[in-house]
Write a protein that holds these residues in place. Structure first.
Motif, PDB file in Angstrom:
ATOM      1  N   ALA A 289       6.097  -5.295   6.145  1.00 17.95           N
ATOM      2  CA  ALA A 289       5.020  -5.450   5.434  1.00 17.95           C
ATOM      3  C   ALA A 289       4.657  -4.045   4.673  1.00 17.95           C
ATOM      4  CB  ALA A 289       3.712  -5.516   6.589  1.00 17.95           C
ATOM      5  N   ALA A 290       5.178  -3.148   5.421  1.00 20.54           N
ATOM      6  CA  ALA A 290       5.102  -1.802   4.747  1.00 20.54           C
ATOM      7  C   ALA A 290       6.023  -1.864   3.331  1.00 20.54           C
ATOM      8  CB  ALA A 290       5.634  -0.605   5.371  1.00 20.54           C
ATOM      9  N   ALA A 291       7.191  -2.434   3.451  1.00 22.38           N
ATOM     10  CA  ALA A 291       8.092  -2.518   2.226  1.00 22.38           C
ATOM     11  C   ALA A 291       7.232  -3.391   1.147  1.00 22.38           C
ATOM     12  CB  ALA A 291       9.483  -3.145   2.412  1.00 22.38           C
ATOM     13  N   THR A 292       6.797  -4.452   1.384  1.00 22.82           N
ATOM     14  CA  THR A 292       5.895  -5.274   0.562  1.00 22.82           C
ATOM     15  C   THR A 292       4.897  -4.516   0.157  1.00 22.82           C
ATOM     16  OG1 THR A 292       6.727  -7.238   1.881  1.00 22.82           O
ATOM     17  CG2 THR A 292       4.797  -7.507   0.287  1.00 22.82           C
ATOM     18  N   ALA A 293       4.367  -3.478   0.561  1.00 22.64           N
ATOM     19  CA  ALA A 293       3.000  -2.898   0.268  1.00 22.64           C
ATOM     20  C   ALA A 293       3.524  -2.037  -0.824  1.00 22.64           C
ATOM     21  CB  ALA A 293       2.397  -2.180   1.201  1.00 22.64           C
ATOM     22  N   VAL A 294       4.584  -1.394  -0.717  1.00 23.20           N
ATOM     23  CA  VAL A 294       5.126  -0.208  -1.908  1.00 23.20           C
ATOM     24  C   VAL A 294       4.792  -0.626  -3.233  1.00 23.20           C
ATOM     25  CG1 VAL A 294       6.956   1.290  -2.435  1.00 23.20           C
ATOM     26  CG2 VAL A 294       6.539   0.900  -0.277  1.00 23.20           C
TER      27      VAL A 294
ATOM     28  N   SER B 125      -4.699  -0.012   0.520  1.00 22.30           N
ATOM     29  CA  SER B 125      -5.823   0.653  -0.164  1.00 22.30           C
ATOM     30  C   SER B 125      -6.023   2.010   0.534  1.00 22.30           C
ATOM     31  CB  SER B 125      -7.076  -0.028   0.240  1.00 22.30           C
ATOM     32  OG  SER B 125      -7.274  -1.203  -0.343  1.00 22.30           O
ATOM     33  N   ALA B 126      -5.777   2.077   1.640  1.00 21.74           N
ATOM     34  CA  ALA B 126      -5.721   3.414   2.297  1.00 21.74           C
ATOM     35  C   ALA B 126      -4.740   4.227   2.025  1.00 21.74           C
ATOM     36  CB  ALA B 126      -5.475   3.323   3.991  1.00 21.74           C
ATOM     37  N   THR B 127      -3.308   3.852   1.864  1.00 22.99           N
ATOM     38  CA  THR B 127      -2.002   4.605   1.308  1.00 22.99           C
ATOM     39  C   THR B 127      -2.432   5.010  -0.159  1.00 22.99           C
ATOM     40  OG1 THR B 127      -0.748   3.428   3.030  1.00 22.99           O
ATOM     41  CG2 THR B 127       0.444   4.681   1.121  1.00 22.99           C
ATOM     42  N   THR B 128      -2.844   4.104  -0.961  1.00 20.42           N
ATOM     43  CA  THR B 128      -2.995   4.484  -2.203  1.00 20.42           C
ATOM     44  C   THR B 128      -4.160   5.657  -2.567  1.00 20.42           C
ATOM     45  OG1 THR B 128      -2.526   2.276  -3.200  1.00 20.42           O
ATOM     46  CG2 THR B 128      -3.964   3.555  -4.476  1.00 20.42           C
ATOM     47  N   ARG B 129      -4.907   5.412  -1.732  1.00 17.15           N
ATOM     48  CA  ARG B 129      -6.119   6.581  -1.663  1.00 17.15           C
ATOM     49  C   ARG B 129      -5.627   7.970  -1.196  1.00 17.15           C
ATOM     50  NH1 ARG B 129      -9.639   3.533   0.182  1.00 17.15           N
ATOM     51  NH2 ARG B 129      -9.294   4.011   2.661  1.00 17.15           N
ATOM     52  N   GLN B 130      -4.848   7.993  -0.075  1.00 19.31           N
ATOM     53  CA  GLN B 130      -4.297   9.243   0.356  1.00 19.31           C
ATOM     54  C   GLN B 130      -3.364   9.600  -0.721  1.00 19.31           C
ATOM     55  OE1 GLN B 130      -1.834   9.946   4.021  1.00 19.31           O
ATOM     56  NE2 GLN B 130      -3.854  10.392   4.718  1.00 19.31           N
ATOM     57  N   VAL B 131      -2.178   8.942  -1.216  1.00 21.88           N
ATOM     58  CA  VAL B 131      -1.468   9.327  -2.332  1.00 21.88           C
ATOM     59  C   VAL B 131      -1.999   9.999  -3.404  1.00 21.88           C
ATOM     60  CG1 VAL B 131       0.245   8.716  -3.848  1.00 21.88           C
ATOM     61  CG2 VAL B 131       0.226   7.702  -1.527  1.00 21.88           C
ATOM     62  N   ALA B 132      -3.183   9.323  -3.814  1.00 24.38           N
ATOM     63  CA  ALA B 132      -3.969  10.115  -4.963  1.00 24.38           C
ATOM     64  C   ALA B 132      -4.535  11.299  -4.535  1.00 24.38           C
ATOM     65  CB  ALA B 132      -4.807   9.022  -5.231  1.00 24.38           C
ATOM     66  N   GLN B 133      -5.079  11.389  -3.351  1.00 26.81           N
ATOM     67  CA  GLN B 133      -5.712  12.793  -2.788  1.00 26.81           C
ATOM     68  C   GLN B 133      -4.632  13.644  -2.949  1.00 26.81           C
ATOM     69  OE1 GLN B 133      -7.414  11.353   0.872  1.00 26.81           O
ATOM     70  NE2 GLN B 133      -9.092  10.725  -0.107  1.00 26.81           N
ATOM     71  N   LEU B 134      -3.465  13.767  -2.155  1.00 28.70           N
ATOM     72  CA  LEU B 134      -2.452  14.589  -2.284  1.00 28.70           C
ATOM     73  C   LEU B 134      -1.860  14.929  -3.665  1.00 28.70           C
ATOM     74  CD1 LEU B 134      -0.353  12.764   0.682  1.00 28.70           C
ATOM     75  CD2 LEU B 134      -1.624  15.030   0.732  1.00 28.70           C
ATOM     76  N   ALA B 135      -1.697  13.803  -4.315  1.00 28.27           N
ATOM     77  CA  ALA B 135      -1.368  14.210  -5.811  1.00 28.27           C
ATOM     78  C   ALA B 135      -2.131  15.044  -6.604  1.00 28.27           C
ATOM     79  CB  ALA B 135      -1.009  12.951  -6.568  1.00 28.27           C
TER      80      ALA B 135
ATOM     81  N   ASN C  33      -0.212   9.888   5.977  1.00 30.10           N
ATOM     82  CA  ASN C  33       0.109   9.681   7.498  1.00 30.10           C
ATOM     83  C   ASN C  33      -0.718   8.173   7.642  1.00 30.10           C
ATOM     84  OD1 ASN C  33      -2.725  10.676   7.051  1.00 30.10           O
ATOM     85  ND2 ASN C  33      -2.505  11.771   8.716  1.00 30.10           N
ATOM     86  N   THR C  34      -1.022   7.459   6.605  1.00 27.77           N
ATOM     87  CA  THR C  34      -1.544   6.096   6.703  1.00 27.77           C
ATOM     88  C   THR C  34      -0.603   5.120   7.042  1.00 27.77           C
ATOM     89  OG1 THR C  34      -1.270   5.691   4.375  1.00 27.77           O
ATOM     90  CG2 THR C  34      -3.450   6.916   5.210  1.00 27.77           C
ATOM     91  N   ASP C  35      -1.053   3.874   7.519  1.00 26.11           N
ATOM     92  CA  ASP C  35      -0.081   2.774   7.802  1.00 26.11           C
ATOM     93  C   ASP C  35       0.270   2.297   6.161  1.00 26.11           C
ATOM     94  OD1 ASP C  35       1.234   0.550   8.055  1.00 26.11           O
ATOM     95  OD2 ASP C  35      -0.449  -0.519   9.211  1.00 26.11           O
ATOM     96  N   THR C  36       1.489   2.442   5.864  1.00 24.46           N
ATOM     97  CA  THR C  36       1.835   2.118   4.428  1.00 24.46           C
ATOM     98  C   THR C  36       1.504   0.679   4.263  1.00 24.46           C
ATOM     99  OG1 THR C  36       3.500   3.624   4.671  1.00 24.46           O
ATOM    100  CG2 THR C  36       3.696   2.185   2.744  1.00 24.46           C
ATOM    101  N   ALA C  37       1.244  -0.380   5.257  1.00 19.18           N
ATOM    102  CA  ALA C  37       1.049  -1.636   5.027  1.00 19.18           C
ATOM    103  C   ALA C  37      -0.225  -2.008   4.438  1.00 19.18           C
ATOM    104  CB  ALA C  37       1.423  -2.468   6.040  1.00 19.18           C
ATOM    105  N   ASP C  38      -1.326  -0.720   4.623  1.00 18.14           N
ATOM    106  CA  ASP C  38      -2.477  -0.781   4.269  1.00 18.14           C
ATOM    107  C   ASP C  38      -2.598  -0.047   2.834  1.00 18.14           C
ATOM    108  OD1 ASP C  38      -5.419  -0.379   3.744  1.00 18.14           O
ATOM    109  OD2 ASP C  38      -5.638   0.421   5.825  1.00 18.14           O
TER     110      ASP C  38
END
Length: 419
Positions: free
Chosen positions: A75-80, A50-60, A43-48
């Motif tokens: 911006a979100a697509a570029t961040a993926v 750092s925040a999205t990487t951190r939350q994906v890691a937590q969920l995994a 539920n993070t802004d995918t364009a962020d």
């Protein structure tokens, strides 16, 4: 499909589980004979990044085997791709799913690195395109999936149903000698939307083993009715989820009531529990609930489960409640290491009981159990291992001593050489 070893009646009951086409999503298989897969969504802004990487890691790390991220802007697509790279550097190899609405055809074309970094694409037939553009935009996404050899989830949602399809089915319904109720027509529209989109994807060249479908609603009985019908009419891999399940206990109870019925009937290959997080609460809660649903009905094992009594007038102390919580948190925190060094520990059954009435008996039934003294009872806590009393704990550090016993038991029983 995996089963806990001592659930033979359940194993026989589910022997005729609906057989779906197996779909590979990165290193994870959905459907076929594979275990039911737990998913979650950030539920993070995918364009962020750092925040999205951190939350994906937590969920995994909490046990999510697939993680979906919103891809709604350039911006979100570029961040993926950057998120994927950082996760790989962290040793987190969980497959990422891209969630596309309205503009997925544009984003996938503009950012091929995003298309490559994602292990699966999720599209919604209700908003992939409108009018004359619908087929061309749907086709564009399927062509990207074909180019990158990626599976696609065709995810229909009650709240964004294809209105043109619904209107067509309503007209058809009026022509019936005995028209259906409006809710039945809406359910048929959900199912038809998913199946027609899947058929169109196959016509475009996407193999059946690259298609997952879902039809999500927010009502328990509606969800059960839709998936029962869907299971009869197709052999596509099915993703389960009660959409917008809600907050706290309501969301947990509603999701469990719906998903447990379907899973018990052998329907479903992957699931997500769509909880609204408490303010400031952990996103990982939805992963834990999904795991507990699967484990409590005997379909998979993720972490040792703790049996604990609810308490009554005989247990006015909070000691057994505090110990039960400590044990549950301890085993969950230890599971990442235990899974590597002590395979099978996730099947362990623990009991933390509060008085002499059911305590000793329940503890004997568990692999490892403790019966704390109730109000007015002798201040002693017998411990039972594999049905036999091994020690009686006393004093102020019963909790600490019991956790040490848990660790020793795991090391002894589940060490590879023991097998």
């Amino acid at each position: 499909m995996t089963h806990i070893s001592d659930t033979e009646p359940l194993r026989l009951q589910l022997a005729a589980r609906r057989k779906s086409v197996a779909v590979a999503v990165g290193k994870i298989q959905i459907g076929g004979d594979a275990p039911i897969v737990v998913q979650s969504m950030t539920n993070t802004d995918t364009a962020d990044v750092s925040a999205t990487t951190r939350q994906v890691a937590q969920l995994a790390r909490s046990g999510s085997e697939l993680v979906r991220v919103t891809v709604n802007t350039l911006a979100a697509a570029t961040a993926v791709a950057k998120i994927r790279e950082r996760l790989d550097m962290m040793g987190v190899d969980v497959p990422l799913i891209g969630d596309f609405h309205y503009n997925g055809h544009q984003l996938l074309a503009q950012e091929p690195a995003c298309a490559e970094a994602l292990a699966k694409y999720r599209i919604n037939p209700g908003n992939v395109g409108f009018g004359q553009r619908k087929d061309s935009q749907f086709t564009a996404i399927i062509e990207v999936a074909l180019h990158h050899q990626r599976p696609v989830r065709i995810g229909v949602n009650w709240g964004s149903l294809d209105q043109a399809l619904l209107a067509r089915l309503m007209d058809e319904n009026q022509a019936r000698p005995v028209p259906w109720e409006a809710t039945a027509v809406a359910r048929e529209a959900l199912i038809r939307s998913a199946l027609e989109a899947a058929e169109r994807a196959e016509q475009l060249g996407l193999p059946r083993d690259h298609i997952v479908i879902s039809c999500k609603v927010s009502g328990v009985q509606e969800l059960i009715a839709v998936y029962r019908n869907l299971a009869v009419r197709s052999d596509y891999a099915l993703h389960l989820g009660l959409t917008e399940a809600g907050l706290g206990s309501k969301g947990i109870v509603a999701s469990t009531a719906a998903l447990a019925v379907l899973l018990q009937e052998g329907i479903g290959d992957t699931l997500r529990v769509s909880l609204t997080p408490e303010p400031g609460g952990a996103r990982t809660r939805e992963v834990v609930v999904a795991q507990e649903i699967l484990q409590t009905i005997g379909l998979r094992a993720f972490t040792p489960m703790v049996t604990a009594c609810p308490g009554c007038g005989r247990t006015t102390s909070s000691r057994f409640q505090e110990l039960a919580k400590a044990v549950q948190e301890h085993v969950r925190s230890c599971m990442p290491e235990w899974r590597i060094h002590f395979p099978g520990a996730e099947n362990m059954r623990l009991a933390v009981m509060g008085c002499v009435v059911n305590g000793p008996g329940e503890s004997r039934h568990a692999d490892l159990g403790i019966s704390l003294p109730g109000t007015g009872e002798i201040p002693a806590a017998p411990v039972f291992e594999d049905g036999k009393k091994t020690v009686t704990l006393r004093g102020d550090d019963i909790a600490g001593e019991f956790l040490q016993i848990v660790d020793r038991y795991v090391a002894r029983r589940y060490a590879p050489h023991h097998k």
